[in-house]
Design a protein around this motif. Structure first.
Motif, PDB file in Angstrom:
ATOM      1  N   ARG A   1       5.652   7.328 -13.365  1.00 38.98           N
ATOM      2  CA  ARG A   1       5.376   6.032 -14.013  1.00 38.98           C
ATOM      3  C   ARG A   1       3.913   5.624 -13.875  1.00 38.98           C
ATOM      4  N   TYR A   2       3.295   6.055 -12.785  1.00 38.68           N
ATOM      5  CA  TYR A   2       1.908   5.686 -12.518  1.00 38.68           C
ATOM      6  C   TYR A   2       0.952   6.867 -12.750  1.00 38.68           C
ATOM      7  N   SER A   3       1.455   7.892 -13.430  1.00 39.06           N
ATOM      8  CA  SER A   3       0.656   9.071 -13.794  1.00 39.06           C
ATOM      9  C   SER A   3       0.029   9.762 -12.597  1.00 39.06           C
ATOM     10  N   VAL A   4       0.735   9.768 -11.464  1.00 38.97           N
ATOM     11  CA  VAL A   4       0.229  10.450 -10.275  1.00 38.97           C
ATOM     12  C   VAL A   4       0.619  11.923 -10.368  1.00 38.97           C
ATOM     13  N   ARG A   5      -0.394  12.773 -10.430  1.00 42.80           N
ATOM     14  CA  ARG A   5      -0.155  14.212 -10.543  1.00 42.80           C
ATOM     15  C   ARG A   5      -0.821  14.995  -9.417  1.00 42.80           C
TER      16      ARG A   5
ATOM     17  N   ASP B   1       1.177  -5.374  -6.520  1.00 42.16           N
ATOM     18  CA  ASP B   1       1.671  -6.738  -6.337  1.00 42.16           C
ATOM     19  C   ASP B   1       3.193  -6.732  -6.428  1.00 42.16           C
ATOM     20  N   GLN B   2       3.799  -7.924  -6.449  1.00 47.11           N
ATOM     21  CA  GLN B   2       5.257  -8.037  -6.451  1.00 47.11           C
ATOM     22  C   GLN B   2       5.901  -7.525  -7.738  1.00 47.11           C
ATOM     23  N   SER B   3       5.126  -7.392  -8.805  1.00 49.96           N
ATOM     24  CA  SER B   3       5.643  -6.835 -10.062  1.00 49.96           C
ATOM     25  C   SER B   3       5.391  -5.334 -10.154  1.00 49.96           C
ATOM     26  N   LEU B   4       4.877  -4.784  -9.071  1.00 46.79           N
ATOM     27  CA  LEU B   4       4.488  -3.374  -8.987  1.00 46.79           C
ATOM     28  C   LEU B   4       3.407  -3.012 -10.000  1.00 46.79           C
ATOM     29  N   GLN B   5       2.515  -3.975 -10.193  1.00 45.93           N
ATOM     30  CA  GLN B   5       1.316  -3.741 -10.986  1.00 45.93           C
ATOM     31  C   GLN B   5       0.188  -3.384 -10.024  1.00 45.93           C
ATOM     32  N   LEU B   6      -0.634  -2.422 -10.411  1.00 42.64           N
ATOM     33  CA  LEU B   6      -1.783  -2.071  -9.582  1.00 42.64           C
ATOM     34  C   LEU B   6      -2.724  -3.266  -9.500  1.00 42.64           C
ATOM     35  N   ILE B   7      -3.181  -3.580  -8.286  1.00 41.32           N
ATOM     36  CA  ILE B   7      -4.068  -4.731  -8.120  1.00 41.32           C
ATOM     37  C   ILE B   7      -5.399  -4.331  -7.482  1.00 41.32           C
ATOM     38  N   ALA B   8      -5.626  -3.048  -7.376  1.00 44.20           N
ATOM     39  CA  ALA B   8      -6.920  -2.531  -6.905  1.00 44.20           C
ATOM     40  C   ALA B   8      -7.045  -1.118  -7.452  1.00 44.20           C
ATOM     41  N   GLU B   9      -8.253  -0.644  -7.502  1.00 45.22           N
ATOM     42  CA  GLU B   9      -8.492   0.717  -7.979  1.00 45.22           C
ATOM     43  C   GLU B   9      -7.878   1.709  -6.984  1.00 45.22           C
ATOM     44  N   PRO B  10      -6.991   2.605  -7.449  1.00 41.37           N
ATOM     45  CA  PRO B  10      -6.387   3.590  -6.530  1.00 41.37           C
ATOM     46  C   PRO B  10      -7.444   4.517  -5.939  1.00 41.37           C
TER      47      PRO B  10
ATOM     48  N   LEU C   1       0.871  -1.162   0.000  1.00 33.37           N
ATOM     49  CA  LEU C   1       0.000   0.000   0.000  1.00 33.37           C
ATOM     50  C   LEU C   1       0.911   1.214   0.000  1.00 33.37           C
ATOM     51  N   LEU C   2       0.797   2.008  -1.031  1.00 36.76           N
ATOM     52  CA  LEU C   2       1.672   3.162  -1.195  1.00 36.76           C
ATOM     53  C   LEU C   2       0.856   4.438  -1.192  1.00 36.76           C
ATOM     54  N   LEU C   3       1.215   5.337  -0.279  1.00 41.55           N
ATOM     55  CA  LEU C   3       0.609   6.662  -0.238  1.00 41.55           C
ATOM     56  C   LEU C   3       1.485   7.607  -1.035  1.00 41.55           C
ATOM     57  N   PHE C   4       0.964   8.140  -2.121  1.00 39.50           N
ATOM     58  CA  PHE C   4       1.639   9.192  -2.871  1.00 39.50           C
ATOM     59  C   PHE C   4       1.206  10.508  -2.236  1.00 39.50           C
ATOM     60  N   SER C   5       2.179  11.331  -1.855  1.00 40.32           N
ATOM     61  CA  SER C   5       1.878  12.561  -1.129  1.00 40.32           C
ATOM     62  C   SER C   5       2.812  13.685  -1.552  1.00 40.32           C
ATOM     63  N   THR C   6       2.606  14.852  -0.952  1.00 38.00           N
ATOM     64  CA  THR C   6       3.513  15.984  -1.094  1.00 38.00           C
ATOM     65  C   THR C   6       3.695  16.606   0.289  1.00 38.00           C
ATOM     66  N   PRO C   7       4.807  17.296   0.504  1.00 31.74           N
ATOM     67  CA  PRO C   7       5.015  17.947   1.792  1.00 31.74           C
ATOM     68  C   PRO C   7       3.945  19.017   2.051  1.00 31.74           C
ATOM     69  N   GLY C   8       3.428  19.040   3.256  1.00 32.87           N
ATOM     70  CA  GLY C   8       2.469  20.055   3.648  1.00 32.87           C
ATOM     71  C   GLY C   8       1.050  19.829   3.172  1.00 32.87           C
ATOM     72  N   CYS C   9       0.784  18.743   2.481  1.00 33.08           N
ATOM     73  CA  CYS C   9      -0.564  18.461   1.974  1.00 33.08           C
ATOM     74  C   CYS C   9      -1.476  18.075   3.155  1.00 33.08           C
ATOM     75  N   PRO C  10      -2.475  18.898   3.468  1.00 36.55           N
ATOM     76  CA  PRO C  10      -3.338  18.582   4.620  1.00 36.55           C
ATOM     77  C   PRO C  10      -4.170  17.321   4.406  1.00 36.55           C
TER      78      PRO C  10
ATOM     79  N   SER D   1      -9.631  -6.424  -1.827  1.00 35.41           N
ATOM     80  CA  SER D   1      -9.548  -6.789  -3.246  1.00 35.41           C
ATOM     81  C   SER D   1      -8.111  -7.134  -3.635  1.00 35.41           C
ATOM     82  N   ALA D   2      -7.171  -6.321  -3.166  1.00 34.62           N
ATOM     83  CA  ALA D   2      -5.754  -6.573  -3.464  1.00 34.62           C
ATOM     84  C   ALA D   2      -5.289  -7.886  -2.842  1.00 34.62           C
ATOM     85  N   ARG D   3      -5.697  -8.161  -1.622  1.00 34.76           N
ATOM     86  CA  ARG D   3      -5.316  -9.420  -0.976  1.00 34.76           C
ATOM     87  C   ARG D   3      -5.866 -10.626  -1.735  1.00 34.76           C
ATOM     88  N   LYS D   4      -7.115 -10.529  -2.163  1.00 33.75           N
ATOM     89  CA  LYS D   4      -7.706 -11.632  -2.922  1.00 33.75           C
ATOM     90  C   LYS D   4      -6.935 -11.882  -4.217  1.00 33.75           C
ATOM     91  N   ARG D   5      -6.586 -10.826  -4.896  1.00 32.46           N
ATOM     92  CA  ARG D   5      -5.832 -10.995  -6.156  1.00 32.46           C
ATOM     93  C   ARG D   5      -4.477 -11.628  -5.897  1.00 32.46           C
TER      94      ARG D   5
END
Length: 167
Positions: A116-120, A129-138, A53-62, A158-162
């Motif tokens: 790489r994951y178009s996070v803007r 997953d282990q291949s760094l493929q998304l396995i659930a809707e972000p 589970l990866l949180l994409f963030s920025t400094p100071g983002c409330p 959902s990610a655990r089931k996959r």
């Protein structure tokens, strides 16, 4: 003399309470562990069938701070109680030039990884997953209507089931 001691004791207790509350609030606001080398993380995902589970963030983002404090920090505590982690939690700053090592051994930045994951926009919670493929809707943004926990729990399940379905 006894009165002075009581006054000092009372004053120290009154000053210690806010300091303790500040320390607890600061701990809850602490960032999740960063991404460093993705290769051992991928091995843990494969071995434990535990999604990243990866949180994409920025400094100071409330909103990032709210997601981290209210929804992810409690899960970090839960994972620490388990013999084998069922969820690997990390954080990446989409503006950071801090280096990390990808699955191929190449050195990239956290910002490059987010690209790489178009996070803007942030916050984004993504499960991999282990291949760094998304396995659930972000989960993009923060739901203020009170359903965020439900959305997050459903995405994690959902990610655990996959992962359990993969050999």
């Amino acid at each position: 003399m006894l009165r002075v001691s009581r006054r000092r004791l009372l004053a120290s207790l009154l000053l210690a309470a806010p300091a303790s509350a500040f320390a607890q609030r600061s701990a809850a606001d602490a960032h999740l562990p960063p991404l460093d080398d993705l290769r051992p993380i991928a091995q843990l995902i494969a071995r434990n069938k535990a999604p990243l589970l990866l949180l994409f963030s920025t400094p100071g983002c409330p909103f990032c701070r709210e997601v981290r404090r209210n929804y992810l920090a409690p899960r970090v505590g839960e994972q620490l109680q388990l013999a084998t982690a069922e969820l690997l939690l990390r954080e990446a700053d989409i503006t950071s030039q801090r280096p990390l090592i990808d699955l191929t051994g190449a050195v990239i930045t956290e910002a490059g990884f987010a690209t790489r994951y178009s996070v803007r926009a942030v916050p984004v919670v993504a499960l991999f997953d282990q291949s760094l493929q998304l396995i659930a809707e972000p989960l993009v943004g923060l739901d203020r209507s009170g359903f965020y926990e439900g959305y997050l729990a459903a995405a994690i399940e959902s990610a655990r089931k996959r992962l359990r379905q993969t050999p």
